[in-house]
Design a protein around this motif. Sequence first.
Motif: not given
Length: 731
Positions: A286-288, A292-296, A315-316, A324-326
């Motif tokens: 969850k933290k990883a 990753m999302r934060e650094r997008f 990964i996603f 088609d997810s953001p």
Amino acid sequence: MNTTWNGRIVAWDPQSESQQVEETSPFSQDNTFHPAETDKVKLFEQARRSVGLSRYLLLSEQKPEGYWQGELEGDTILESEFILLQAYLGHERGERAKKAANYLLKKQNDEGGWSLYPGGPMNISASVKAYFALKLTGHDPSSEALQQARRAILAAGGADEVNTFTRFYLAFLGQIEYRDCPAIPTELMLLPKWLPISLYAMSSWARTMVVPMSVMTALKPCRKISPSEGIRELFIRSPEHWPVPKYPGEASRLSRLVGKAAYQFDRLYKWLEKKKCVPLQKIALKKAEAWMRERFENSDGLGAIFPSILWSIIIFDVLGYAKDSPEQKYSYAQLEKLIIEEEDTLRVQPCESPVWDTAIASVALSDSGVWADHEALKKSAAWLLDKQVLTKGDWSETVTAEPGGWCFEHANAYYPDTDDTAMVMMALMRQQDLVGKRQEAWAHEGLFPADLNLYEEEGYDADESALEDDEAWQDRIDLALDRGEKWLYAMQNSDGGWGAFDRNNHREMLSSLPFADHNAMNDPSTPDLTARILELLGKRGKRLGHSAVNRAVAYLEQTQEADGSWFGRWGVNYIYGTWQVLQGLAAIDFPQDHPMIRAGVEWLRCTQQPSGGWGESPESYGDLRQKGIGEATASQTAWALLGLIAAGEAESETVRRGIQWLATHQNNDGSWTEEEFTGTGFPQVFYLRYHLYPLYFPLMALSRWLRASCSDLTVDYKTRPRLAVCCETTR
């Protein structure tokens, strides 16, 4: 011939100037330079013509938004990995995958393998990936290309010898098990940053690779392919008996001990995974994911580099995000920016380099006589100002300072770097005191071709009294420079040098971890970065006696090689490092007769080739006997010249021979042909070809030579537009 550029009239005709330059070359048929031909007036004319051609070409390359961006070329690992991603997604027989395969075939070496740079030895990981990619795209294993590749790979030890990254690619396509890859525990995310082995103890680029690969270790995504598409024929031993990947450099005794302990931990962790006894793994995952999302945000992809973008897509996908997810739309869009697709081939850039290219191009144009308030430089400066990173990134985990750096790419908010920051600041400084810059330009106007005689343009007032510095513009530049300088001070390492992205990021033991064979776990001080920042500080008025300057000079003294050269971490190699150190020391008025300077000058002088140029192969990173040896290139010749000119050698025969080499090897369009890779990503692992290097660096070198050596030779444009005349000058 009148030509428009960005809606303005430029009236320089290179063909007219070319009539003044003798067609005879001072190079004999064996490409040996003859010193008797180094007539200064003729060389002055040749250099002026070269400046005019290259300056015109560089201006034409500017984007409408104000920036420059040349292609950034890496090795074929990029195209292979693109195909392997397509295979994971089920598109390995698609048109784009086949185009990438065509590109791979064009780059295959004569012996059958693939190299990390043109002319380099076969690289086993690059070759195994390329072979696999070709099979996946439908190429017959009995074809000559694949037979030749297979022989070369098996002769080099087979797929058994591939590195960690390659093993993960083989695992997610079912060729080996994940247990045959070094484990990267996701629990790394939970370790406190003060530990010697933790996420923030690693370099920034390792971080953006290790986090997604740790998720791969935990979730083990895999797409099974048919045996006929697989590469078992490249295995010499069963994968469970493959050797442990090893760091390519020399390891200390402590590092070897850490490596042995880490290998035992690797085995233990895999056993615990098998027994499903990893209770913290879900929390770490969850933290990883959140990391990753934060650094997008405000970034051209995770880390703004191709490998991390590719891993993000996988990964996603395995985390259950729809295409088609953001998050997935974002990663696919960033990947698309790196792709260059042509009629029958497709190649991939490792990242984009607009900030770096724009800063250097701006400085080169300014050196070549383009006035600071010219539209091109005003637009580039405005674009660069908008790119300053004013939010905190990963660096702030270990450094207490306000943000103020610049990144390499269009957007990479978490990872500004010291090298780009220093280069951008030197470009922006050309915008300070515009009245003074105009007076300086007038003082040198006869040195340069007349293609930018702005005083002759309609509506342009050359009266300096009519030119007023825009206070708001100057205040904005001053503020940006002040922020950048403070940030750089905070990033100086304890040893007096600077690394690229973090402070004091040099824990050698990390290179002994089983997954650390990519030679990129650390971001230590390096002479080239330290010297570039020293150059900036010198231009900002700092001299010996200033604390940061004293510490930097001490570091450079300690890191000079016995032969007088300096290591180049970010450019190939000792030519790059030695140039930058000589230029940095000159900026602080370091005594030119100091033994450190003279030793550097002598090393450059001794490595000049009979042709007058300089060249060095990436091979020098692994074999010190190759220092300063390689095919002569325009960029490396320019670096050597810039270092020598900075050290007071502009009038030397060595420099004149180098200037003659540049002038003689220039193409008719103002460019220089350079296929060699002179940029460095990771020594011994990844190299780069910056397509603008052989344009703006030669322009910079030629222009600085004209300023340093030819002030007594000018052209009176108003009375004799293209006639060289000697003038008496008052000092």
